[in-house]
Design a protein around this motif. Structure first.
Motif, PDB file in Angstrom:
ATOM      1  N   PRO A   1      24.339  43.454  31.320  1.00  0.00           N
ATOM      2  CA  PRO A   1      22.970  44.175  31.488  1.00  0.00           C
ATOM      3  C   PRO A   1      22.865  44.666  32.839  1.00  0.00           C
ATOM      4  O   PRO A   1      23.264  43.807  33.782  1.00  0.00           O
ATOM      5  N   LEU A   2      21.770  45.462  33.112  1.00  0.00           N
ATOM      6  CA  LEU A   2      21.479  45.793  34.448  1.00  0.00           C
ATOM      7  C   LEU A   2      20.628  44.750  35.092  1.00  0.00           C
ATOM      8  O   LEU A   2      20.047  43.833  34.520  1.00  0.00           O
ATOM      9  N   ALA A   3      21.066  44.606  36.355  1.00  0.00           N
ATOM     10  CA  ALA A   3      20.573  43.671  37.370  1.00  0.00           C
ATOM     11  C   ALA A   3      21.465  42.037  36.971  1.00  0.00           C
ATOM     12  O   ALA A   3      20.891  41.064  37.481  1.00  0.00           O
ATOM     13  N   VAL A   4      22.620  42.359  36.284  1.00  0.00           N
ATOM     14  CA  VAL A   4      23.115  41.172  35.993  1.00  0.00           C
ATOM     15  C   VAL A   4      24.599  41.420  36.078  1.00  0.00           C
ATOM     16  O   VAL A   4      25.265  42.455  36.056  1.00  0.00           O
ATOM     17  N   LEU A   5      25.243  40.333  36.731  1.00  0.00           N
ATOM     18  CA  LEU A   5      26.803  40.547  36.996  1.00  0.00           C
ATOM     19  C   LEU A   5      27.454  39.181  36.292  1.00  0.00           C
ATOM     20  O   LEU A   5      26.995  38.179  36.605  1.00  0.00           O
ATOM     21  N   PHE A   6      28.358  39.780  35.503  1.00  0.00           N
ATOM     22  CA  PHE A   6      29.265  38.491  34.954  1.00  0.00           C
ATOM     23  C   PHE A   6      30.271  38.137  35.729  1.00  0.00           C
ATOM     24  O   PHE A   6      30.797  38.781  36.580  1.00  0.00           O
ATOM     25  N   TYR A   7      30.782  36.969  35.520  1.00  0.00           N
ATOM     26  CA  TYR A   7      31.872  36.314  36.197  1.00  0.00           C
ATOM     27  C   TYR A   7      32.753  35.306  35.169  1.00  0.00           C
ATOM     28  O   TYR A   7      32.277  34.675  34.396  1.00  0.00           O
ATOM     29  N   GLU A   8      34.083  35.382  35.720  1.00  0.00           N
ATOM     30  CA  GLU A   8      34.952  34.532  34.959  1.00  0.00           C
ATOM     31  C   GLU A   8      35.822  33.813  36.116  1.00  0.00           C
ATOM     32  O   GLU A   8      35.864  34.469  37.316  1.00  0.00           O
ATOM     33  N   THR A   9      36.078  32.600  35.885  1.00  0.00           N
ATOM     34  CA  THR A   9      36.963  31.976  36.950  1.00  0.00           C
ATOM     35  C   THR A   9      38.580  32.174  36.631  1.00  0.00           C
ATOM     36  O   THR A   9      38.658  32.258  35.040  1.00  0.00           O
ATOM     37  N   TYR A  10      39.649  31.998  37.536  1.00  0.00           N
ATOM     38  CA  TYR A  10      40.768  32.114  36.921  1.00  0.00           C
ATOM     39  C   TYR A  10      41.825  30.951  37.816  1.00  0.00           C
ATOM     40  O   TYR A  10      41.433  30.735  38.989  1.00  0.00           O
ATOM     41  N   ARG A  11      42.721  30.492  37.285  1.00  0.00           N
ATOM     42  CA  ARG A  11      43.746  29.928  38.110  1.00  0.00           C
ATOM     43  C   ARG A  11      44.992  31.004  38.475  1.00  0.00           C
ATOM     44  O   ARG A  11      45.362  30.504  39.387  1.00  0.00           O
ATOM     45  N   ASN A  12      45.545  31.571  37.532  1.00  0.00           N
ATOM     46  CA  ASN A  12      46.608  32.529  37.627  1.00  0.00           C
ATOM     47  C   ASN A  12      46.315  34.005  37.561  1.00  0.00           C
ATOM     48  O   ASN A  12      45.645  34.472  36.582  1.00  0.00           O
ATOM     49  N   LEU A  13      46.460  34.475  38.679  1.00  0.00           N
ATOM     50  CA  LEU A  13      46.218  36.202  38.955  1.00  0.00           C
ATOM     51  C   LEU A  13      46.658  36.952  37.715  1.00  0.00           C
ATOM     52  O   LEU A  13      46.159  37.916  37.166  1.00  0.00           O
ATOM     53  N   HIS A  14      47.897  36.324  37.357  1.00  0.00           N
ATOM     54  CA  HIS A  14      48.921  37.188  36.216  1.00  0.00           C
ATOM     55  C   HIS A  14      48.006  37.276  35.032  1.00  0.00           C
ATOM     56  O   HIS A  14      48.097  38.356  34.298  1.00  0.00           O
ATOM     57  N   ASP A  15      47.360  36.270  34.522  1.00  0.00           N
ATOM     58  CA  ASP A  15      46.671  36.001  33.460  1.00  0.00           C
ATOM     59  C   ASP A  15      45.396  36.914  33.484  1.00  0.00           C
ATOM     60  O   ASP A  15      44.997  37.634  32.429  1.00  0.00           O
ATOM     61  N   VAL A  16      44.776  37.049  34.518  1.00  0.00           N
ATOM     62  CA  VAL A  16      43.885  38.149  34.797  1.00  0.00           C
ATOM     63  C   VAL A  16      44.107  39.524  34.470  1.00  0.00           C
ATOM     64  O   VAL A  16      43.544  40.351  33.606  1.00  0.00           O
ATOM     65  N   GLU A  17      45.238  39.918  35.131  1.00  0.00           N
ATOM     66  CA  GLU A  17      45.788  41.045  35.051  1.00  0.00           C
ATOM     67  C   GLU A  17      46.099  41.429  33.332  1.00  0.00           C
ATOM     68  O   GLU A  17      45.985  42.746  32.945  1.00  0.00           O
ATOM     69  N   GLN A  18      46.616  40.269  32.594  1.00  0.00           N
ATOM     70  CA  GLN A  18      47.226  40.833  31.596  1.00  0.00           C
ATOM     71  C   GLN A  18      46.026  40.880  30.425  1.00  0.00           C
ATOM     72  O   GLN A  18      45.967  41.678  29.722  1.00  0.00           O
ATOM     73  N   ALA A  19      44.825  40.099  31.016  1.00  0.00           N
ATOM     74  CA  ALA A  19      43.752  40.108  30.050  1.00  0.00           C
ATOM     75  C   ALA A  19      43.070  41.454  30.211  1.00  0.00           C
ATOM     76  O   ALA A  19      42.597  42.172  29.210  1.00  0.00           O
ATOM     77  N   LEU A  20      42.808  41.915  31.433  1.00  0.00           N
ATOM     78  CA  LEU A  20      42.177  43.285  31.649  1.00  0.00           C
ATOM     79  C   LEU A  20      43.195  44.618  30.790  1.00  0.00           C
ATOM     80  O   LEU A  20      42.511  45.464  30.588  1.00  0.00           O
ATOM     81  N   GLN A  21      44.569  44.185  31.165  1.00  0.00           N
ATOM     82  CA  GLN A  21      45.114  45.293  30.594  1.00  0.00           C
ATOM     83  C   GLN A  21      44.894  45.371  29.008  1.00  0.00           C
ATOM     84  O   GLN A  21      44.800  46.555  28.382  1.00  0.00           O
ATOM     85  N   GLU A  22      44.594  44.321  28.206  1.00  0.00           N
ATOM     86  CA  GLU A  22      44.319  44.263  26.851  1.00  0.00           C
ATOM     87  C   GLU A  22      43.001  45.059  26.435  1.00  0.00           C
ATOM     88  O   GLU A  22      42.633  45.339  25.349  1.00  0.00           O
ATOM     89  N   GLN A  23      42.153  44.946  27.498  1.00  0.00           N
ATOM     90  CA  GLN A  23      40.877  45.572  27.428  1.00  0.00           C
ATOM     91  C   GLN A  23      40.854  47.042  28.318  1.00  0.00           C
ATOM     92  O   GLN A  23      39.739  47.403  28.632  1.00  0.00           O
ATOM     93  N   ALA A  24      41.908  47.567  28.528  1.00  0.00           N
ATOM     94  CA  ALA A  24      41.890  48.677  29.438  1.00  0.00           C
ATOM     95  C   ALA A  24      40.872  49.777  28.888  1.00  0.00           C
ATOM     96  O   ALA A  24      40.460  50.690  29.720  1.00  0.00           O
ATOM     97  N   ASP A  25      40.691  50.043  27.601  1.00  0.00           N
ATOM     98  CA  ASP A  25      39.958  51.108  27.278  1.00  0.00           C
ATOM     99  C   ASP A  25      38.557  50.935  27.442  1.00  0.00           C
ATOM    100  O   ASP A  25      37.595  51.651  27.237  1.00  0.00           O
ATOM    101  N   LYS A  26      38.238  49.850  28.199  1.00  0.00           N
ATOM    102  CA  LYS A  26      36.609  49.337  28.277  1.00  0.00           C
ATOM    103  C   LYS A  26      36.496  49.266  29.935  1.00  0.00           C
ATOM    104  O   LYS A  26      35.456  49.292  30.542  1.00  0.00           O
TER     105      LYS A  26
END
Length: 337
Positions: free
Chosen positions: A268-293
């Protein structure tokens, strides 16, 4: 008109946008009254970004691999209005390619796009036969429509039978490595707060490594606290803060931005979501799965992704080839020529 003449006209428009004339200032002041989201700093920032692309050499290079075309086909343009002049890139692509543009303005436009069109016509009157601003879209050959996930279903139903580009909701995300300096984190503030976070290139979520202290981030973005003074942004901040407090949702609050752990991309406006990660590759893969967003990624790290990636602070200054939703508009147009 030839391709060279069209390029020259838009280059002259770029010079005008950088000239800071009284006429331009009057229009920007009027727009800020009609649409309070279009503050003078935001409108000026957008004008500067657009003008930086309207250089003769840049435009020539952009069009170099395409033929000199004068098409009798018309392109219907349904423009968004979430940030100032957000639809200009589509108008530019259509007209400079030799097509005609039938333009349906957003009700939020506040007169900015008509002013730019009028200035273009003053520079090159021959564009008059190629531009039509309309209330209802009829008799078009191609369509480029920008809206929300909800409006895209409407667009698909009514316009899907013609060659089309239909855009939906997208957001930008940031990936921090934990090695960023205070200055680099401060630049991330531009990705988050420019245009109050209303743009499709605005960062709505950050990924942070385990152990990262959000206090570092809050300290770095303190120069952006003035967004809280804007009554519309402030209302959204107060509303979302109230919801989180009533529901007992864990969140962090620095007085002008709410930061909440959440797996979703769009916040929402004025809100920033966050997630923590251990492995950067996992983040890259997760984002690729949501690339249409995702419109783009910002990071100062090395990111392996085919999603467009910019350095921190760079999301809001796209080049001519940084197409919305990753769809090459020139390629689409010339394929239908």
């Amino acid at each position: 008109m030839t391709k060279k003449q069209r390029i020259g006209a838009f280059a002259a428009l770029g010079n005008f946008l950088q000239s800071e004339t009284q006429r331009l200032e009057e229009v920007l002041h009027a727009a800020a009254i009609k649409n309070p989201w279009y503050t003078l700093p935001n409108s000026r920032k957008q004008i500067t970004a657009l003008a930086s692309n309207l250089k003769e050499d840049a435009l020539t290079e952009w069009l170099a691999s395409y033929p000199d075309l004068n098409s009798d086909k018309s392109v219907g343009l349904i423009l968004a209005g979430n940030i100032p002049l957000v639809g200009f890139q589509d108008i530019l692509a259509v007209l400079i390619s030799g097509f005609s543009a039938k333009i349906k303005l957003s009700s939020d436009d506040a007169g900015l796009t008509p002013f730019i069109i009028d200035e273009l016509l003053r520079i090159e009157p021959r564009f008059a036969s190629k531009i039509e601003v309309i209330d209802r879209l009829t008799d078009y050959d191609l369509i480029i429509a920008t809206g929300s996930d909800n409006s895209s279903r409407y667009f698909e139903h009514y316009f899907g039978k013609k060659p089309h580009i239909i855009r939906k909701n997208r957001n930008a995300v940031a990936i921090l490595t934990g090695t960023e300096s205070k200055e680099e984190l401060q630049r991330l503030g531009y990705d988050i707060f420019d245009y109050f976070g209303l743009g499709c290139r605005s960062v709505s979520k950050i990924f942070i490594p385990e152990g990262f202290q959000l206090s570092q981030f809050f300290e770095a973005i303190e120069p952006f606290e003035h967004v809280r003074d804007h009554f519309k942004y402030g209302n959204n901040y107060d509303y979302n803060k109230s919801i989180y407090l009533i529901n007992g949702d864990k969140h962090f609050d620095n007085g002008f931005l709410l930061v909440k752990e959440d797996s979703r991309i769009a916040s929402p406006l004025a809100v920033l979501f966050y997630e923590t990660y251990r492995n950067l590759h996992d983040v890259e893969q997760a984002l690729q799965e949501q690339a249409d967003k995702i419109q783009c990624i910002v990071s100062n790290g090395t990111i392996e992704s085919n999603i467009p990636t910019f350095s921190l602070g760079g999301s809001q200054c796209p080049a001519l080839t940084d197409y919305a939703d990753g769809v090459d508009v020139l390629e689409f147009l010339f394929a239908q020529a």
